[in-house]
Design a protein around this motif. Sequence first.
Motif, PDB file in Angstrom:
ATOM      1  N   SER A  37       0.838  -1.202   0.000  1.00 32.81           N
ATOM      2  CA  SER A  37       0.000   0.000   0.000  1.00 32.81           C
ATOM      3  C   SER A  37       0.869   1.246   0.000  1.00 32.81           C
ATOM      4  N   THR A  58      -6.466  10.267 -11.961  1.00 31.29           N
ATOM      5  CA  THR A  58      -6.821   9.205 -12.906  1.00 31.29           C
ATOM      6  C   THR A  58      -7.112   9.701 -14.312  1.00 31.29           C
ATOM      7  N   ARG A  75     -10.973   2.437  -9.720  1.00 26.91           N
ATOM      8  CA  ARG A  75     -10.003   1.385 -10.019  1.00 26.91           C
ATOM      9  C   ARG A  75      -9.423   1.675 -11.394  1.00 26.91           C
ATOM     10  N   ALA A  79      -4.597  -0.822  -9.816  1.00 29.18           N
ATOM     11  CA  ALA A  79      -4.652  -0.117  -8.538  1.00 29.18           C
ATOM     12  C   ALA A  79      -6.059   0.351  -8.189  1.00 29.18           C
ATOM     13  N   ILE A 125      -7.684   3.332  -6.120  1.00 29.91           N
ATOM     14  CA  ILE A 125      -7.229   4.664  -5.729  1.00 29.91           C
ATOM     15  C   ILE A 125      -8.362   5.372  -4.995  1.00 29.91           C
ATOM     16  N   VAL A 179      -3.375   4.353  -2.203  1.00 34.66           N
ATOM     17  CA  VAL A 179      -3.249   3.494  -3.381  1.00 34.66           C
ATOM     18  C   VAL A 179      -2.978   2.073  -2.902  1.00 34.66           C
ATOM     19  N   TYR A 231       3.289   7.125  -8.428  1.00 30.79           N
ATOM     20  CA  TYR A 231       2.284   7.869  -7.670  1.00 30.79           C
ATOM     21  C   TYR A 231       2.864   9.080  -6.947  1.00 30.79           C
TER      22      TYR A 231
END
Length: 251
Positions: free
Chosen positions: A9, A32, A57, A61, A63, A76, A99
């Motif tokens: 994570s 995203t 999703r 991942a 999110i 995440v 990320y």
Amino acid sequence: MPVFDEIHSLQFVWFTSGEPPHAVDVLLHGITGSEPDHVQRFKPPAAPVPVSLAASRIDDADIRIQIAPGRVDLTVTPADAMVGSDTARFESNAVVTRYVEKAKAISGLIGAAFRQSIVIKAAKKVASEDEVGAAFTELLGMEADLTGAADLSFSINRRVEFDGVTYNRVLRWQAETTQLHQVMGGGHLGGIPDFGAAPPIARSTYMTYILDINTVPLTTLRQPAELEKVFDRISAIAFEALKFERAGDLR
């Protein structure tokens, strides 16, 4: 000492002095590039404080962004594990870099903050609890037989300063066991699944390594451009810490 080659994570936190100028769905869109799969908003009395959540999703991942008074959290996690697997995971540390860049990108949408944090949960699968005990003796550089020991955990914090910014490096190693159960319809106790009635499909033991790299709180606010630079430094500190083989490597 095992290499922590799985990421279980990631969490990025901005500590703010007020509500961000953009709604939670706008922040998730900044991550995203698409609309959230779902959005939830709560306020008293349904929740102690106003909270808004957005989740999607994307590829491998799940999110989620949460806005609560004084903080914004980006979490995440790997998408659901394949059938027969016990833990969803990212197979490479490259996900951290990916990320971090996304967290930097939405700092401008969040606005100023007086503190930042990245929390990474990494792990190494081991053969048994006994192997975790051996790994802990190496981690601590001690002569001890930890065979059969339970609830093994060790944590340490040592601050470091770069470019006038002070960072906490809170590192914690611990033993964890996960189990995967198959839940069937019906069951016992009025339909509540009885996990004790059948053995788990899979059981695994991990040595986990949780890194919380965060800035010491300020009395003033950092602006978005400064926040991006701090995230770069936090991620560099985290990558260095992921290479530590012993607690004594933390200087």
